[in-house]
Enzyme design. Structure first.
Site, short mmCIF file in Angstrom:
data_model
loop_
_atom_site.label_atom_id
_atom_site.label_comp_id
_atom_site.label_asym_id
_atom_site.label_seq_id
_atom_site.Cartn_x
_atom_site.Cartn_y
_atom_site.Cartn_z
N GLY A 11 0.82 -1.20 0.00
CA GLY A 11 0.00 0.00 0.00
C GLY A 11 0.86 1.26 0.00
N THR A 12 1.93 1.22 0.74
CA THR A 12 2.82 2.39 0.82
C THR A 12 3.36 2.74 -0.57
OG1 THR A 12 3.44 1.76 3.07
CG2 THR A 12 4.94 3.25 1.91
N ASN A 61 -7.43 4.12 9.20
CA ASN A 61 -6.88 2.88 9.76
C ASN A 61 -6.95 2.82 11.28
OD1 ASN A 61 -4.90 4.99 8.96
ND2 ASN A 61 -3.51 3.80 10.23
N GLN A 86 -7.59 0.35 3.72
CA GLN A 86 -8.44 -0.24 4.76
C GLN A 86 -9.88 -0.46 4.28
OE1 GLN A 86 -7.46 -1.46 7.57
NE2 GLN A 86 -5.47 -0.49 7.92
N SER A 130 -3.98 -2.94 -0.67
CA SER A 130 -2.86 -3.71 -0.15
C SER A 130 -3.32 -5.13 0.18
CB SER A 130 -2.32 -3.02 1.11
OG SER A 130 -1.29 -3.79 1.68
N HIS A 156 -2.06 -7.52 2.25
CA HIS A 156 -2.02 -8.10 3.61
C HIS A 156 -3.13 -7.60 4.52
CE1 HIS A 156 0.01 -4.95 6.21
NE2 HIS A 156 0.24 -4.44 5.02
N CYS A 172 0.41 6.96 24.88
CA CYS A 172 0.16 6.89 26.32
C CYS A 172 -0.81 7.97 26.76
CB CYS A 172 1.50 6.97 27.02
SG CYS A 172 1.68 8.23 28.23
N1 PLP Z 1 -2.78 3.28 4.03
C1 PLP Z 1 -3.49 2.86 5.09
C2 PLP Z 1 -4.80 3.51 5.40
C3 PLP Z 1 -3.01 1.82 5.89
O1 PLP Z 1 -3.72 1.42 6.95
C4 PLP Z 1 -1.77 1.22 5.57
C5 PLP Z 1 -1.21 0.17 6.43
O2 PLP Z 1 -1.51 0.07 7.60
C6 PLP Z 1 -1.07 1.69 4.44
C7 PLP Z 1 -1.61 2.71 3.71
C8 PLP Z 1 0.23 1.08 4.04
O3 PLP Z 1 0.03 -0.23 3.51
P1 PLP Z 1 1.20 -1.30 3.50
O4 PLP Z 1 1.36 -1.80 4.88
O5 PLP Z 1 0.74 -2.36 2.55
O6 PLP Z 1 2.42 -0.60 3.00
#
Ligand code: PLP
Length: 476
Positions: free
Chosen positions: A167-168, A247, A275, A295, A297, A421
């Site tokens: 996703g990144t 997320n 998400q 993404s 995973h 925290c």
């Molecule tokens: N965008 C959102 C909203 C996410 O929740 C995440 C991962 O938690 C990402 C992007 C990044 O995805 P990846 O972990 O596949 O790089």
């Protein structure tokens, strides 16, 4: 303090070259007695109140600050990113593992495991998908099948889908890909304040190159107001970037409304759907979306595979230069097995989407009702109506979220902390801050559910949560 412990402290002081004075002993004695009484180590505030030693004093007196205090008197600790935290130690007689962190990542679903076993055992599936040999074509066909599947779920054409590594990468490809098209002009970018770091950091990087950016806030419900987006648009705006589902808190943004605003003005609209994909209906063409990231995973496919929808009319500068894979948008030999598994996972997610969402909605309702019985003072972060059913972010009053996370971890319940925290000593999450929640008052924990989450899992949590909260509350 018994003699054995005194001897141990003495030895630790020698090993670490720490010469002990009265304050050392005061702190150690207090921590030891506190732990005996409360079954949890004292926080800095307790030590200060009882011995007068501040956090700075402790860090100066002991080689590893509070970590040393705990280990020298036998208080169990676990390290967190930002230091150590005390936790409530409870030994369940019916110990089990309960995974409530599906927004972080998901396990492979059984069908995907079986598929991958078969894939990797097939001697004819190692070919390079770019090769025109028979072997290459077999691999190419597997990628094509997955591309068709993802496109089908978005009512798009297979040519609108490219595969990436995560996703990144998809977010970066979309955001920087558009921005680099306007490198000379350095056009203006709009993005949400509560975006994932894969968006925020990409936009911040572009800012450092001279691209002006506007970060649009959210309502106290955690939703972006389309009017705010509209107001932020300038003559030189080249991109609007907004997540479909948050997320951390699970809230759903008004994507179609923002899409309309953007398409009326001819501004590319990027949607982070990492998400959302597989959990809600997404139709880029109807919703005015130009680019949309996904993404693997997050939907029970392997880690290391992602995808990006690119509308026909969007022109992107590729991030990876090399081969001409993925319609020249992303050079590099594809991860064929993971892409194929992503296709299968996507199909299964969508086949079961409605049924699964309604099951999760029931679990979410049960979760909130039961939790309120245990802890009536909780807050729920983000809108209750405009949210996905698999996520609930809770603020626990007067509880340190790091300590709660570790205490739950001890009994086999895995969750995420939405803010580092509650005591305000560590940095709180940008999403929770954007909602206006007082993170000095509430410890934030994200519970996210998935296909393996059952009512019994929640009951296990509810069985031990009251004692954990009581121990932690005594501590603070
Ligand atoms: N965008 C959102 C909203 C996410 O929740 C995440 C991962 O938690 C990402 C992007 C990044 O995805 P990846 O972990 O596949 O790089």
């Amino acid at each position: 303090m018994n003699n054995l412990l005194k001897a141990y402290i003495h030895r630790m002081s020698k090993v670490t070259g720490t010469s002990l004075n009265e304050t050392h002993y005061d702190i150690l004695e207090f921590a030891y007695e506190y732990y005996q009484k409360n079954k949890v180590g004292p926080l800095y505030e307790n030590i200060k109140k009882n011995t007068g030693a501040s956090k700075e004093d402790i860090e100066e007196l002991f080689p590893h600050g509070l970590n040393s205090v705990y280990t020298w008197v036998g208080i169990p600790i676990q390290s967190l990113e930002n230091g150590c935290k005390p936790f409530a130690k409870i030994q369940p007689d019916d110990y089990r593992e309960v995974y409530l962190d599906y927004n972080s990542t998901t396990p492979l679903r059984k069908e995907v495991v079986d598929f991958l076993k078969e894939f990797y055992s097939d001697p004819n599936l190692y070919g390079n998908p770019s090769s025109s040999s028979n072997l290459g074509e077999k691999s190419y066909a597997k990628i094509h099948e997955a591309r068709v599947e993802l496109a089908r779920q978005l009512s798009a054409a297979p040519e609108n889908i490219i595969f990436t590594s995560c996703g990144t990468e998809s977010n970066n490809t979309a955001i920087k890909g558009i921005a680099f098209k306007y490198y000379e002009k350095k056009g203006h970018i709009i993005c949400g304040k509560t975006e994932h770091s894969a968006t925020l950091k990409a936009v911040k990087f572009l800012e450092s190159l001279g691209y002006p950016a506007t970060y649009v806030g959210v309502t106290s419900e955690g939703i972006v107001d389309p009017e705010e987006i509209e107001k932020s648009i300038r003559k030189d705006t080249i991109l609007v970037a907004l997540m479909a589902v948050n997320n951390e808190i699970g809230t759903v943004n008004p994507i179609a409304e923002v899409g309309k605003i953007c398409s009326d003005r001819g501004i590319p609209f990027f949607v982070d759907a990492v998400q959302a994909y597989g959990k809600m209906k997404l139709r880029p063409k109807e919703m005015g979306i130009s680019l949309l990231s996904m993404s693997g995973h997050k939907i029970y496919a392997p880690k290391g595979v992602g995808a990006l929808y690119i509308d026909d009319y969007v022109s992107l500068h590729p991030l990876l230069h090399g081969g001409e894979q993925e319609f020249k948008f992303r050079g590099g030999t594809e991860n064929v097995a993971s892409i194929a598994a992503f296709g299968l996972a996507s199909k299964l997610m969508h086949q079961n989407m409605e049924r699964e969402n309604s099951r999760l909605r029931g679990l979410q309702k049960y979760f909130i009702e039961e939790l309120k019985k245990i802890e009536p003072g909780i807050i729920i972060n983000g809108s209750l109506e405009k949210r996905l059913p698999n996520n609930i972010s809770i603020g626990f009053p007067g509880i340190d979220s790091g300590s709660l996370l570790l205490s739950l971890n001890q009994i086999g319940v895995y969750v995420s902390a939405g803010s580092a925290c509650s005591a305000g000593s560590l940095e709180a999450s940008h999403v929770i801050k954007a909602l206006g929640v007082d993170t000095n008052k509430y410890g934030i924990i994200r519970f996210s559910f998935g296909i393996n989450t059952a009512k019994e899992d929640l009951d296990y949590l509810f069985k031990y949560l009251p004692s954990i909260l009581e121990i932690l509350r005594n501590d603070s």
